[in-house]
Design a protein around this motif. Structure first.
Motif, PDB file in Angstrom:
ATOM      1  N   CYS A  16      -0.051  10.598   4.919  1.00  0.00           N
ATOM      2  CA  CYS A  16       0.386  10.212   3.576  1.00  0.00           C
ATOM      3  C   CYS A  16       1.864   9.830   3.626  1.00  0.00           C
ATOM      4  N   GLN A  17       2.259   8.922   2.758  1.00  0.00           N
ATOM      5  CA  GLN A  17       3.672   8.567   2.628  1.00  0.00           C
ATOM      6  C   GLN A  17       4.376   9.435   1.591  1.00  0.00           C
ATOM      7  N   ASP A  54      -3.238   0.268  -3.783  1.00  0.00           N
ATOM      8  CA  ASP A  54      -2.987  -1.147  -3.491  1.00  0.00           C
ATOM      9  C   ASP A  54      -2.139  -1.695  -4.635  1.00  0.00           C
ATOM     10  N   MET A  60       0.835  -1.194   0.000  1.00  0.00           N
ATOM     11  CA  MET A  60       0.000   0.000   0.000  1.00  0.00           C
ATOM     12  C   MET A  60       0.880   1.259   0.000  1.00  0.00           C
ATOM     13  N   THR A 116      -6.489  12.583  -0.904  1.00  0.00           N
ATOM     14  CA  THR A 116      -5.576  11.464  -0.724  1.00  0.00           C
ATOM     15  C   THR A 116      -6.126  10.219  -1.399  1.00  0.00           C
ATOM     16  N   LYS A 150       0.105   5.430   0.394  1.00  0.00           N
ATOM     17  CA  LYS A 150      -0.858   6.521   0.541  1.00  0.00           C
ATOM     18  C   LYS A 150      -0.259   7.803  -0.004  1.00  0.00           C
ATOM     19  N   THR A 175      -5.136   5.770  -1.398  1.00  0.00           N
ATOM     20  CA  THR A 175      -4.277   4.662  -0.998  1.00  0.00           C
ATOM     21  C   THR A 175      -4.186   3.679  -2.155  1.00  0.00           C
TER      22      THR A 175
END
Length: 261
Positions: free
Chosen positions: A35-36, A237, A1, A233, A3, A235
């Motif tokens: 968030c990444q 997959d 995942m 945002t 984000k 995410t």
């Protein structure tokens, strides 16, 4: 995942300090949303203020790199840094920087396809290299605006195994439908997530239409903004990329020896 945060900014024309303040705020917002990675739009630092390019072009990208690296490190978030005008060895470029969450530079990319309708070809030098990087261990690629209209260039990048294509832009309002259709096509044909961030607002000659969005590998919208400044945002997959590519092995079935000319 993975984000991601999409920062759809109203870029202020020829106003570096105001734009840096916007970027600081949205990076903090993305970090708060856990968030990444956060993605900025094209030419976020000045807009297409080419008449002041001599004074605004960032020499060797030093100011921009220091600014983005500091934000990445402070908020512990990776940044796909849109693009800014830079100067190296007397030439000006439209340059994208990507940083990891420790503030380390992952990639530097100069826009390969210059857009004559906005006079880029009169002021800037075209890049010559692809933009590939690992983001949170995810293989990714990045392009800038007009690059989107060159699927053969994008396919060269995505054929390396990239699972996410980041697109940053200042895309005009009158061609937003094309923006959406081209992005969907790039997602479907490359069986990848497409994370696309446009700006809003205007400069003396253009109005920008927003509609930043994420498409999944089947060309379905994951999230989308409208035509106003905003943040959203999504995410991703990444297993979906593996599944889609496994079900229809487009990359394995290519015949590149026939594609020249």
């Amino acid at each position: 995942m993975l984000k991601v945060g999409l920062a759809q900014l109203a870029v202020q024309y020829d106003a570096i300090a105001a734009n840096e303040q916007q970027v600081t705020q949205v990076v903090a917002q993305a970090a708060q949303a856990k968030c990444q990675v956060v993605v900025l739009p094209e030419m976020w630092r000045t807009g297409y203020a080419f008449q002041n390019l001599q004074q605004n072009s960032d020499v060797n990208g030093q100011a921009t790199q220091a600014f983005l690296a500091s934000l990445a490190q402070r908020y512990q978030i990776a940044i796909v840094g849109g693009s800014v005008a830079t100067r190296r060895d007397g030439d000006d470029y439209n340059t994208m920087y990507t940083f990891d969450a420790t503030g380390q530079l992952l990639s530097q990319y100069d826009k390969v396809h210059l857009f004559g309708l906005m006079a880029e070809d009169q002021y800037l030098t075209a890049g010559r290299r692809p933009n590939l990087f690992q983001l949170q261990a995810v293989p990714a690629a990045g392009i800038i605006c007009y690059d989107l209209r060159f699927p053969e260039w994008i396919r060269c990048e995505m054929a390396t195994g990239a699972q996410v294509l980041f697109v940053v832009a200042e895309w005009p309002t009158q061609r937003i439908q094309q923006w959406q259709q081209l992005l969907a096509a790039r997602a479907i044909e490359n069986q990848a997530f497409v994370v696309a961030v446009n700006c809003v607002g205007e400069n003396p000659n253009d109005q920008f239409g927003g509609h930043s969005l994420v498409y999944d590998p089947l060309g379905q919208v994951v999230t989308q903004l409208a035509a106003q400044p905003g943040f959203t945002t999504a995410t991703l997959d990444l297993q979906q990329v593996v599944t889609v590519r496994g079900g229809m092995p487009v990359f394995a079935d290519r015949r590149p020896e026939l594609y020249q000319g």
